[in-house]
Design a protein around this motif. Structure first.
Motif, PDB file in Angstrom:
ATOM      1  N   LEU A   1       0.830  -1.204   0.000  1.00  0.00           N
ATOM      2  CA  LEU A   1       0.000   0.000   0.000  1.00  0.00           C
ATOM      3  C   LEU A   1       0.862   1.251   0.000  1.00  0.00           C
ATOM      4  CD1 LEU A   1      -2.884   1.166   0.203  1.00  0.00           C
ATOM      5  CD2 LEU A   1      -2.650   1.043   2.680  1.00  0.00           C
ATOM      6  N   GLU A   2       1.949   1.231   0.776  1.00  0.00           N
ATOM      7  CA  GLU A   2       2.853   2.370   0.817  1.00  0.00           C
ATOM      8  C   GLU A   2       3.584   2.538  -0.513  1.00  0.00           C
ATOM      9  OE1 GLU A   2       5.320   5.565   2.142  1.00  0.00           O
ATOM     10  OE2 GLU A   2       3.313   4.851   2.600  1.00  0.00           O
ATOM     11  N   LEU A   3       3.935   1.425  -1.167  1.00  0.00           N
ATOM     12  CA  LEU A   3       4.615   1.512  -2.461  1.00  0.00           C
ATOM     13  C   LEU A   3       3.724   2.190  -3.496  1.00  0.00           C
ATOM     14  CD1 LEU A   3       6.427  -1.943  -2.863  1.00  0.00           C
ATOM     15  CD2 LEU A   3       7.410   0.267  -2.225  1.00  0.00           C
ATOM     16  N   GLY A   4       2.442   1.846  -3.501  1.00  0.00           N
ATOM     17  CA  GLY A   4       1.536   2.511  -4.430  1.00  0.00           C
ATOM     18  C   GLY A   4       1.058   1.613  -5.556  1.00  0.00           C
ATOM     19  N   ASN A   5       0.785   2.217  -6.699  1.00  0.00           N
ATOM     20  CA  ASN A   5       0.080   1.540  -7.783  1.00  0.00           C
ATOM     21  C   ASN A   5       0.910   0.465  -8.471  1.00  0.00           C
ATOM     22  OD1 ASN A   5      -2.113   3.238  -7.411  1.00  0.00           O
ATOM     23  ND2 ASN A   5      -1.311   4.765  -8.815  1.00  0.00           N
ATOM     24  N   GLY A   6       0.271  -0.659  -8.751  1.00  0.00           N
ATOM     25  CA  GLY A   6       0.811  -1.627  -9.686  1.00  0.00           C
ATOM     26  C   GLY A   6       1.860  -2.576  -9.175  1.00  0.00           C
ATOM     27  N   PHE A   7       2.147  -2.589  -7.861  1.00  0.00           N
ATOM     28  CA  PHE A   7       3.215  -3.435  -7.345  1.00  0.00           C
ATOM     29  C   PHE A   7       2.704  -4.819  -6.943  1.00  0.00           C
ATOM     30  CE2 PHE A   7       5.397   0.600  -6.859  1.00  0.00           C
ATOM     31  CZ  PHE A   7       6.716   0.265  -7.124  1.00  0.00           C
ATOM     32  N   SER A   8       3.496  -5.837  -7.228  1.00  0.00           N
ATOM     33  CA  SER A   8       3.233  -7.178  -6.731  1.00  0.00           C
ATOM     34  C   SER A   8       4.545  -7.777  -6.228  1.00  0.00           C
ATOM     35  CB  SER A   8       2.633  -8.072  -7.817  1.00  0.00           C
ATOM     36  OG  SER A   8       3.499  -8.157  -8.939  1.00  0.00           O
ATOM     37  N   PHE A   9       4.435  -8.608  -5.194  1.00  0.00           N
ATOM     38  CA  PHE A   9       5.622  -9.193  -4.568  1.00  0.00           C
ATOM     39  C   PHE A   9       6.087 -10.406  -5.366  1.00  0.00           C
ATOM     40  CE2 PHE A   9       7.346 -12.223  -1.341  1.00  0.00           C
ATOM     41  CZ  PHE A   9       8.519 -11.525  -1.064  1.00  0.00           C
ATOM     42  N   VAL A  10       7.412 -10.519  -5.571  1.00  0.00           N
ATOM     43  CA  VAL A  10       7.981 -11.623  -6.345  1.00  0.00           C
ATOM     44  C   VAL A  10       8.833 -12.539  -5.475  1.00  0.00           C
ATOM     45  CG1 VAL A  10       9.499 -12.245  -8.274  1.00  0.00           C
ATOM     46  CG2 VAL A  10       7.971 -10.263  -8.481  1.00  0.00           C
ATOM     47  N   ALA A  11       9.803 -11.993  -4.764  1.00  0.00           N
ATOM     48  CA  ALA A  11      10.725 -12.863  -4.032  1.00  0.00           C
ATOM     49  C   ALA A  11      11.409 -12.113  -2.894  1.00  0.00           C
ATOM     50  CB  ALA A  11      11.786 -13.430  -4.977  1.00  0.00           C
ATOM     51  N   ARG A  12      11.859 -12.895  -1.925  1.00  0.00           N
ATOM     52  CA  ARG A  12      12.662 -12.387  -0.821  1.00  0.00           C
ATOM     53  C   ARG A  12      14.004 -13.116  -0.838  1.00  0.00           C
ATOM     54  NH1 ARG A  12      11.341 -13.595   5.570  1.00  0.00           N
ATOM     55  NH2 ARG A  12      13.015 -12.308   6.471  1.00  0.00           N
ATOM     56  N   GLN A  13      15.108 -12.389  -0.638  1.00  0.00           N
ATOM     57  CA  GLN A  13      16.441 -12.970  -0.658  1.00  0.00           C
ATOM     58  C   GLN A  13      16.656 -13.797  -1.938  1.00  0.00           C
ATOM     59  OE1 GLN A  13      19.146 -12.558   1.598  1.00  0.00           O
ATOM     60  NE2 GLN A  13      17.814 -10.832   2.147  1.00  0.00           N
TER      61      GLN A  13
ATOM     62  N   ASP B   1      30.310 -17.395  -6.686  1.00  0.00           N
ATOM     63  CA  ASP B   1      29.941 -16.476  -5.604  1.00  0.00           C
ATOM     64  C   ASP B   1      28.425 -16.299  -5.573  1.00  0.00           C
ATOM     65  OD1 ASP B   1      32.529 -15.981  -4.723  1.00  0.00           O
ATOM     66  OD2 ASP B   1      32.834 -14.397  -6.214  1.00  0.00           O
ATOM     67  N   ASP B   2      27.863 -16.296  -4.373  1.00  0.00           N
ATOM     68  CA  ASP B   2      26.422 -16.111  -4.203  1.00  0.00           C
ATOM     69  C   ASP B   2      26.129 -14.735  -3.623  1.00  0.00           C
ATOM     70  OD1 ASP B   2      25.633 -18.593  -5.181  1.00  0.00           O
ATOM     71  OD2 ASP B   2      25.889 -19.570  -3.228  1.00  0.00           O
ATOM     72  N   PHE B   3      25.111 -14.106  -4.190  1.00  0.00           N
ATOM     73  CA  PHE B   3      24.627 -12.823  -3.697  1.00  0.00           C
ATOM     74  C   PHE B   3      23.119 -12.940  -3.513  1.00  0.00           C
ATOM     75  CE2 PHE B   3      28.366 -12.132  -6.278  1.00  0.00           C
ATOM     76  CZ  PHE B   3      29.145 -11.280  -5.513  1.00  0.00           C
ATOM     77  N   PHE B   4      22.554 -12.119  -2.645  1.00  0.00           N
ATOM     78  CA  PHE B   4      21.130 -12.223  -2.342  1.00  0.00           C
ATOM     79  C   PHE B   4      20.485 -10.838  -2.379  1.00  0.00           C
ATOM     80  CE2 PHE B   4      23.209 -15.838  -0.479  1.00  0.00           C
ATOM     81  CZ  PHE B   4      22.372 -16.903  -0.811  1.00  0.00           C
ATOM     82  N   VAL B   5      19.502 -10.688  -3.259  1.00  0.00           N
ATOM     83  CA  VAL B   5      18.740  -9.438  -3.359  1.00  0.00           C
ATOM     84  C   VAL B   5      17.664  -9.454  -2.282  1.00  0.00           C
ATOM     85  CG1 VAL B   5      17.348  -7.970  -4.851  1.00  0.00           C
ATOM     86  CG2 VAL B   5      19.151  -9.421  -5.842  1.00  0.00           C
ATOM     87  N   ASP B   6      17.592  -8.410  -1.483  1.00  0.00           N
ATOM     88  CA  ASP B   6      16.690  -8.407  -0.329  1.00  0.00           C
ATOM     89  C   ASP B   6      15.241  -8.665  -0.724  1.00  0.00           C
ATOM     90  OD1 ASP B   6      18.755  -8.008   1.445  1.00  0.00           O
ATOM     91  OD2 ASP B   6      18.560  -5.822   1.450  1.00  0.00           O
ATOM     92  N   LEU B   7      14.676  -7.794  -1.576  1.00  0.00           N
ATOM     93  CA  LEU B   7      13.264  -7.906  -1.960  1.00  0.00           C
ATOM     94  C   LEU B   7      13.111  -7.634  -3.450  1.00  0.00           C
ATOM     95  CD1 LEU B   7      11.668  -5.866   0.979  1.00  0.00           C
ATOM     96  CD2 LEU B   7      11.676  -8.354   0.754  1.00  0.00           C
ATOM     97  N   VAL B   8      12.280  -8.440  -4.091  1.00  0.00           N
ATOM     98  CA  VAL B   8      12.017  -8.260  -5.520  1.00  0.00           C
ATOM     99  C   VAL B   8      10.517  -8.066  -5.719  1.00  0.00           C
ATOM    100  CG1 VAL B   8      12.228  -9.232  -7.840  1.00  0.00           C
ATOM    101  CG2 VAL B   8      13.972  -9.752  -6.099  1.00  0.00           C
ATOM    102  N   PHE B   9      10.151  -6.994  -6.417  1.00  0.00           N
ATOM    103  CA  PHE B   9       8.765  -6.725  -6.772  1.00  0.00           C
ATOM    104  C   PHE B   9       8.669  -6.563  -8.289  1.00  0.00           C
ATOM    105  CE2 PHE B   9       9.232  -5.409  -2.432  1.00  0.00           C
ATOM    106  CZ  PHE B   9       8.024  -5.729  -1.823  1.00  0.00           C
ATOM    107  N   TYR B  10       7.435  -6.536  -8.767  1.00  0.00           N
ATOM    108  CA  TYR B  10       7.214  -6.232 -10.183  1.00  0.00           C
ATOM    109  C   TYR B  10       6.149  -5.150 -10.248  1.00  0.00           C
ATOM    110  CZ  TYR B  10       6.887  -6.882 -15.216  1.00  0.00           C
ATOM    111  OH  TYR B  10       6.953  -6.684 -16.575  1.00  0.00           O
TER     112      TYR B  10
END
Length: 336
Positions: A206-218, A226-235
């Motif tokens: 709701l705070e992000l606003g229009n059109g966002f959906s959650f995709v992945a965490r870490q 080497d491994d890297f981890f993105v905190d949060l992924v949205f679309y």
């Protein structure tokens, strides 16, 4: 004879939809009724406008006559609301059936017409409940957007007259995360902030606003051992791109921006498909230096955004201070 679960679920869904439409229809008719009552009271007042107390007399008399028979909805206070409702929204055809009377009660407290138009458009578009709309008003969404966008552009996006085309039109700065329940003075780690966001994901969207959906965490990225981890992924379906978040509970550094740029490059080259737009990277940080952001990124940067988060709602005084700063910057820039 065995009936399929799909048939049962479909019929249950139809019943629920029908009940919801019926409730909305009844509520809208009640809203229209209050508008017509307000119109009638206002017109009666105009006939006795030479007497300053005539309007209050009309409302008091109506309340005494109507409340015993029709209940508290026709109290002295509520009749005042109905009159204000008509005066604020003088065209009945402009009322939106998606908004309940309680929505309109909240809107009546806003004196600025552009602000009311914005919240009406956003509520209709996002199907906000009363609680959701109230939170957006209390978190001063309209004013915060105006700090980085011109008024007409913000309203045009809200009214669906134009789609947002840049991250700055849709990513808020600052983001107000008071719903996480974290105290600003407390010590916590990035994983704590991330977990709090996941726990309160609906409010964060709701705070992000229009059109966002959650995709992945870490989200795991594997690069030659080497491994890297993105905190949060949205679309975001409006911008048609991935929006990735890196969370930092310290002041932003140029190293943080470099890390985020690497993640953005990976998503653009590996995850993104042909029809999608370039990935947006958001560095959500406790504090930032705008000069560091400016000189750490290319001049034509359009995909990396640094957004400071706040764990408490801004006060009106704080907001006015920020607006005055923007006005001073504008005057300095364009009057010299």
């Amino acid at each position: 004879m065995n009936l399929s679960n799909n048939l049962i679920q479909d019929i249950k869904h139809l019943i629920a939809q029908s009940r919801e439409r019926a409730v909305r229809a009844v509520d809208f008719q009640r809203t229209v009724l209050y508008w017509h009552i307000g119109e009638r009271i206002f017109n009666e007042e105009q006939q006795g406008k030479e007497r300053a107390d005539y309007g209050n007399y009309v409302i008091k008399y109506l309340s005494e006559q109507l409340q015993p028979e029709f209940g508290s909805g026709f109290s002295y206070r509520n009749l005042h609301w109905y009159r204000q409702f008509y005066r604020t929204f003088p065209i009945v055809n402009s009322l939106r059936s998606q908004l309940s009377w309680t929505h309109y009660r909240l809107l009546l407290r806003l004196e600025n017409e552009d602000k009311r138009d914005y919240y009406i458009a956003e509520t209709v578009k996002n199907n906000w409940s009363v609680r959701q709309m109230e939170r957006q008003i209390n978190s001063q969404l309209f004013e915060r957007l105006l700090l980085s966008n011109d008024k007409e552009s913000v309203l045009a996006v809200a009214r669906n007259e134009k789609l947002p085309v840049t991250p700055q039109e849709i990513i808020k700065d600052p983001m107000v995360l008071e719903f996480l329940g974290l105290r600003r003075e407390s010590t916590y780690y990035e994983k704590d902030l991330e977990q709090a966001i996941i726990t309160n994901l609906q409010d964060f969207l709701l705070e992000l606003g229009n059109g966002f959906s959650f995709v992945a965490r870490q989200k795991r990225i594997h690069l030659d051992g080497d491994d890297f981890f993105v905190d949060l992924v949205f679309y975001n379906r409006l911008l048609q791109c991935f929006v990735i978040f890196e969370i930092k509970t310290h002041k932003l550094s140029h190293e943080d921006l470099g890390q985020l740029q690497m993640y953005v490059n990976y998503f653009d080259r590996v995850e993104k498909v042909e029809h999608e737009k370039p990935t947006i990277g958001v560095l959500l940080c406790a504090d930032k230096n705008n000069a560091v952001v400016k000189f750490s990124l290319p001049e034509n940067n359009k995909t990396i955004v640094a957004s400071q988060y706040e764990l408490i709602l801004p006060t009106e005084e704080q907001l006015l201070t920020e607006i005055k700063k923007e006005i001073e910057i504008y005057n300095t820039k364009y009057t010299e």
